[in-house]
Design a protein around this motif. Sequence first.
Motif, mmCIF file in Angstrom:
data_model
loop_
_atom_site.group_PDB
_atom_site.id
_atom_site.type_symbol
_atom_site.label_atom_id
_atom_site.label_comp_id
_atom_site.label_asym_id
_atom_site.label_seq_id
_atom_site.Cartn_x
_atom_site.Cartn_y
_atom_site.Cartn_z
ATOM 1 N N PRO A 135 0.835 -1.201 0.000
ATOM 2 C CA PRO A 135 0.000 0.000 0.000
ATOM 3 C C PRO A 135 0.876 1.260 0.000
ATOM 4 O O PRO A 135 2.000 1.244 0.515
ATOM 5 C CB PRO A 135 -0.797 -0.110 1.309
ATOM 6 N N THR A 136 0.340 2.322 -0.577
ATOM 7 C CA THR A 136 1.087 3.583 -0.645
ATOM 8 C C THR A 136 0.630 4.532 0.458
ATOM 9 O O THR A 136 -0.554 4.765 0.642
ATOM 10 C CB THR A 136 0.892 4.267 -2.009
ATOM 11 N N LEU A 137 1.604 5.071 1.175
ATOM 12 C CA LEU A 137 1.361 6.034 2.246
ATOM 13 C C LEU A 137 1.926 7.387 1.800
ATOM 14 O O LEU A 137 3.101 7.472 1.430
ATOM 15 C CB LEU A 137 2.060 5.561 3.520
ATOM 16 N N VAL A 138 1.095 8.424 1.802
ATOM 17 C CA VAL A 138 1.518 9.764 1.369
ATOM 18 C C VAL A 138 1.615 10.663 2.593
ATOM 19 O O VAL A 138 0.626 10.842 3.314
ATOM 20 C CB VAL A 138 0.518 10.356 0.350
ATOM 21 N N LEU A 139 2.792 11.214 2.843
ATOM 22 C CA LEU A 139 3.047 12.022 4.030
ATOM 23 C C LEU A 139 3.058 13.509 3.674
ATOM 24 O O LEU A 139 3.818 13.940 2.802
ATOM 25 C CB LEU A 139 4.385 11.642 4.658
ATOM 26 N N ILE A 140 2.217 14.286 4.379
ATOM 27 C CA ILE A 140 2.082 15.723 4.129
ATOM 28 C C ILE A 140 2.435 16.483 5.415
ATOM 29 O O ILE A 140 1.787 16.273 6.451
ATOM 30 C CB ILE A 140 0.649 16.093 3.686
ATOM 31 N N HIS A 141 3.406 17.364 5.330
ATOM 32 C CA HIS A 141 3.887 18.105 6.507
ATOM 33 C C HIS A 141 3.029 19.339 6.787
ATOM 34 O O HIS A 141 2.094 19.668 6.054
ATOM 35 C CB HIS A 141 5.336 18.545 6.272
ATOM 36 N N GLY A 142 3.397 20.054 7.854
ATOM 37 C CA GLY A 142 2.659 21.238 8.256
ATOM 38 C C GLY A 142 3.328 22.548 7.874
ATOM 39 O O GLY A 142 4.337 22.568 7.173
ATOM 40 N N PHE A 143 2.761 23.647 8.353
ATOM 41 C CA PHE A 143 3.236 25.000 8.081
ATOM 42 C C PHE A 143 4.639 25.200 8.656
ATOM 43 O O PHE A 143 4.945 24.739 9.755
ATOM 44 C CB PHE A 143 2.268 26.007 8.703
ATOM 45 N N ALA A 199 -4.287 5.281 -2.357
ATOM 46 C CA ALA A 199 -3.273 5.617 -1.365
ATOM 47 C C ALA A 199 -3.928 5.991 -0.045
ATOM 48 O O ALA A 199 -5.132 6.265 0.026
ATOM 49 C CB ALA A 199 -2.396 6.762 -1.867
ATOM 50 N N TYR A 200 -3.105 6.007 1.002
ATOM 51 C CA TYR A 200 -3.523 6.493 2.312
ATOM 52 C C TYR A 200 -2.807 7.818 2.563
ATOM 53 O O TYR A 200 -1.619 7.964 2.253
ATOM 54 C CB TYR A 200 -3.145 5.505 3.418
ATOM 55 N N LEU A 201 -3.502 8.772 3.150
ATOM 56 C CA LEU A 201 -2.932 10.086 3.440
ATOM 57 C C LEU A 201 -2.601 10.223 4.919
ATOM 58 O O LEU A 201 -3.392 9.833 5.779
ATOM 59 C CB LEU A 201 -3.931 11.188 3.069
ATOM 60 N N VAL A 202 -1.431 10.800 5.207
ATOM 61 C CA VAL A 202 -1.068 11.176 6.575
ATOM 62 C C VAL A 202 -0.704 12.660 6.543
ATOM 63 O O VAL A 202 0.208 13.061 5.811
ATOM 64 C CB VAL A 202 0.130 10.355 7.105
ATOM 65 N N GLY A 203 -1.420 13.471 7.313
ATOM 66 C CA GLY A 203 -1.162 14.908 7.304
ATOM 67 C C GLY A 203 -0.949 15.446 8.698
ATOM 68 O O GLY A 203 -1.741 15.181 9.611
ATOM 69 N N HIS A 204 0.142 16.197 8.876
ATOM 70 C CA HIS A 204 0.427 16.823 10.172
ATOM 71 C C HIS A 204 0.093 18.306 10.122
ATOM 72 O O HIS A 204 0.471 18.998 9.180
ATOM 73 C CB HIS A 204 1.901 16.646 10.551
ATOM 74 N N SER A 205 -0.640 18.794 11.121
ATOM 75 C CA SER A 205 -0.940 20.226 11.270
ATOM 76 C C SER A 205 -1.632 20.770 10.015
ATOM 77 O O SER A 205 -2.665 20.250 9.605
ATOM 78 C CB SER A 205 0.341 20.980 11.609
ATOM 79 N N VAL A 241 -4.833 20.036 4.387
ATOM 80 C CA VAL A 241 -4.603 19.746 2.964
ATOM 81 C C VAL A 241 -5.051 18.320 2.644
ATOM 82 O O VAL A 241 -5.673 18.074 1.604
ATOM 83 C CB VAL A 241 -3.119 19.960 2.598
ATOM 84 N N SER A 242 -4.775 17.393 3.545
ATOM 85 C CA SER A 242 -5.177 15.994 3.350
ATOM 86 C C SER A 242 -6.696 15.855 3.319
ATOM 87 O O SER A 242 -7.242 15.092 2.507
ATOM 88 C CB SER A 242 -4.601 15.113 4.463
#
Length: 277
Positions: A30-38, A98-104, A109-110
Motif C-alpha cells: 500500500p502507498t502512504l503519502v506524508l504531508i507536513h505542516g506549516f 493511497a492512504y494520506l497522513v497529514g500533520h498540522s 490539505v489531506s
Amino acid sequence: MEKSHNFCSTMNILGVNVHYEVYEKKTPKPTLVLIHGFLSSSFCYRKIIPLLENDFNIIAIDLPPFGKTEKSTKFIHSYKNMAKVVIELIEGLQIKRAYLVGHSMGGQVSLIAAKERPDLFERVVLLCSSGYMKRLSPSLKIGSYVPYFYLVIKHWLVKQGIVKNLHNVVHDLSLIDQEMMDGYEEPFYDDRIFMALNKMIRDHEGDLSPEDIKLIEQPSLLIWGNEDKVVPIQIGERLNKDLPNSSFFSFKNTGHLVPEERPEQVSEKILDFCLAN
C-alpha cells in the motif's frame, strides 16, 4: 529484510517544481503519502519513515513553498491548490489508491484532497491537524501588498528563533537537539521563502467548513498530543465529531510535533489503522 529503493525527485505541477521523496520495495505494498505542516517539510517524518517503510511504499511531499520545493510568488498558495499538488503528483506517479497522513496544516490539505478524490485516497490519518481556522485578517492581507513586506515576515521569524519555535511545538524539550534545529531551520536560509510566505498570506482561504468536513466519508484516524499549544486537543475532538467515520487517540505529555515525540506509537497506530480489514 527486503531492501528499499529510496530516491528524491521533482515534478512540475501547476508551474512549480515540487520536491518529493520515495521509499519503496519491489513487491507491491500500500502507498502512504506524508504531508507536513506549516513552516515544516518532509523532514518532520524522518523518525517514522524507517518504522513504516517495510509495510508501505512511502511518498513524502514538500508542499510549496516549503522544504526543497521551489519557492514561487506566482503559485497560488491556497490549501485547495496544495491539495491539487498532492493529487496531481500521486496521479503522475500512476498510483491508483493511497492512504494520506497529514500533520498540522498538512492535515487540512489531506482533508481537502480526500474530499476532492475519495476514489484516490481511501483512508486519512490526521496528526494534530489544523481545523476551523478562518480567513486571515483583512489588515494582514493588505499589509502583504506593501513593498518589501516579506522582510517584516523574515524579521518576525528570525526574532522568534528556531529554539523558541521548537519550544512551542515540542513538550519534551530534551528531544530538541542540533539535528532537529538544523533540519527545521535550513529551508529559511533562502530569502525566496519569505517572498512566497508573503504571497501565501494573500492566498489563504481558511479551513474547511464543518459542513464540508461532514461530507468526508473515508475512515479517518485522529492522533493528538494532550499538551498541543498550536492546535489544542479540543480541535481534534471537534473534528472527531464532524468526521462521520473517524476514531480519536491522544498521547499524554506530548505536544504538537507528534511524529517527533512519539514516532514508535504513531507508527503503530498508523499500521493498525491502515492495514485493518
